[in-house]
Design an enzyme around this catalytic site. Structure first.
Site, short mmCIF file in Angstrom:
data_model
loop_
_atom_site.label_atom_id
_atom_site.label_comp_id
_atom_site.label_asym_id
_atom_site.label_seq_id
_atom_site.Cartn_x
_atom_site.Cartn_y
_atom_site.Cartn_z
N CYS A 31 48.23 -3.12 -5.54
CA CYS A 31 48.74 -1.67 -6.18
C CYS A 31 49.14 -0.76 -4.86
CB CYS A 31 47.85 -1.18 -7.19
SG CYS A 31 48.68 -0.06 -8.33
N HIS A 73 47.22 -5.36 -10.72
CA HIS A 73 45.60 -5.23 -10.40
C HIS A 73 44.90 -6.52 -10.75
CE1 HIS A 73 44.82 -0.91 -9.32
NE2 HIS A 73 45.86 -0.78 -10.16
N GLU A 110 42.18 -7.68 -10.04
CA GLU A 110 40.65 -7.61 -10.20
C GLU A 110 40.37 -7.23 -11.64
OE1 GLU A 110 42.66 -5.22 -8.95
OE2 GLU A 110 41.99 -3.38 -9.26
#
Ligand code: MN
Length: 230
Positions: A111, A212, A214
Site C-alpha cells: 500500500c 493489503h 495481510e
C-alpha cells in the site's frame, strides 16, 4: 534447526487515546509469522541514519501502509485533498529502502509501501485519485474489492500463482509516473498500477503491491517473501 529469519517491519507513530505510540497492525505480525518469519518492528520515528542501521539485524524489509508521502519528496506541491503526511516517517523509510538495496535484501512493499518505494526510486504519485484521476473503480473503499490483472511471467505472477486476483483497496493515492528501474506488473480495470517490481530480473527480490495482502486469506506473497529471505 535453522533459526527463523527476522525481517524489519516499519511501525508508524500514532496518537492512541491521547498518547503517542509506535503501532503495527497485528495482521502483519500474523501473516509474517505464519510464513515462518520473525517480524521486528522498526519505529518510523527513528532518525533516518538509525533506521537504516536497524537492518543490520534482519534479512528482509516490509514497508507497511499508512500516511501519504509528502509531495515535496517527488517535487510536487501539496494537493488540497492530500491526506496526513509524516516527513519523519518518509525520511526513515527512504533510508531503510536505501540500506536494504545496498545490502541486496528482499523488500515487500504494501500500500503506502509501493508509493514510498516508487518515490524512493524517482517516481511520482497521484495525491488523490478521486480528484486527479477519477474512474469507475472504487479504490478507497474500506470493505470493497476489485480485480487486478497480473503481467504474465512477472515475479508477481510467479509469487501469486495467478494472472488475476480480487484484492482489497484502501488507498486514495497511487503511482503516477513509474520510477526508473521499476516495471508495472499489475493493474486495476481503470489502468491504475496495483503492482510493481524491478525491471531488471537480476535485481534482488522485490514485490510492491497497492493492496493489503495481510488482511486477505491470501498467503502467497508472504510465503514468496519468506522464500526470498531464507
Ligand atoms: Mn486499488
Amino acid at each position: 534447526m535453522k533459526p527463523a529469519p527476522a525481517v524489519a517491519v516499519t511501525a508508524p507513530r500514532r496518537l492512541v487515546e491521547g498518547r503517542e505510540r509506535v503501532t503495527l497492525n497485528t495482521a502483519y505480525v500474523r501473516a509474517l509469522e505464519g510464513a515462518g518469519l520473525v517480524p521486528l518492528a522498526v519505529p518510523t520515528m527513528l532518525a533516518a541514519d538509525r533506521a537504516g542501521a536497524a537492518l543490520a539485524a534482519v534479512r528482509g524489509l516490509v514497508l507497511t501502509g499508512g500516511e501519504d508521502v509528502a509531495p515535496a519528496r517527488y517535487g510536487a506541491a501539496p494537493h488540497p485533498r492530500l491526506g496526513d503526511v509524516d516527513p519523519v516517517r518518509d525520511a526513515a523509510e527512504l533510508a531503510l529502502i536505501a540500506a536494504a538495496r545496498a545490502r541486496g535484501l528482499p523488500i515487500l512493499a504494501i500500500c503506502r509501501g509501493i508509493q514510498i518505494l516508487n518515490v524512493a526510486l524517482g517516481g511520482t504519485l497521484y495525491q488523490d485519485l478521486d480528484s486527479e484521476r477519477p474512474g469507475p473503480v472504487p479504490h478507497n473503499d474500506e470493505t470493497g474489492r476489485h480485480p487486478v490483472h497480473v503481467e504474465a511471467g512477472s515475479l508477481l505472477e510467479r509469487t501469486l500463482g495467478t494472472r488475476s486476483a480480487s484484492v482489497n483497496s484502501r488507498h486514495h493515492q497511487a503511482i503516477r509516473d513509474l520510477a526508473p528501474g521499476l516495471k508495472a506488473v499489475a493493474w486495476a480495470d481503470d489502468g491504475i498500477i496495483e503492482g510493481a517490481e524491478p525491471s531488471d530480473a537480476k535485481e534482488p527480490w522485490m514485490v510492491a503491491v497497492q493492496w493489503h495482502p495481510e488482511d486477505l486469506t491470501e498467503r502467497a506473497l508472504f510465503d514468496g517473501f519468506a522464500r526470498a529471505v531464507a
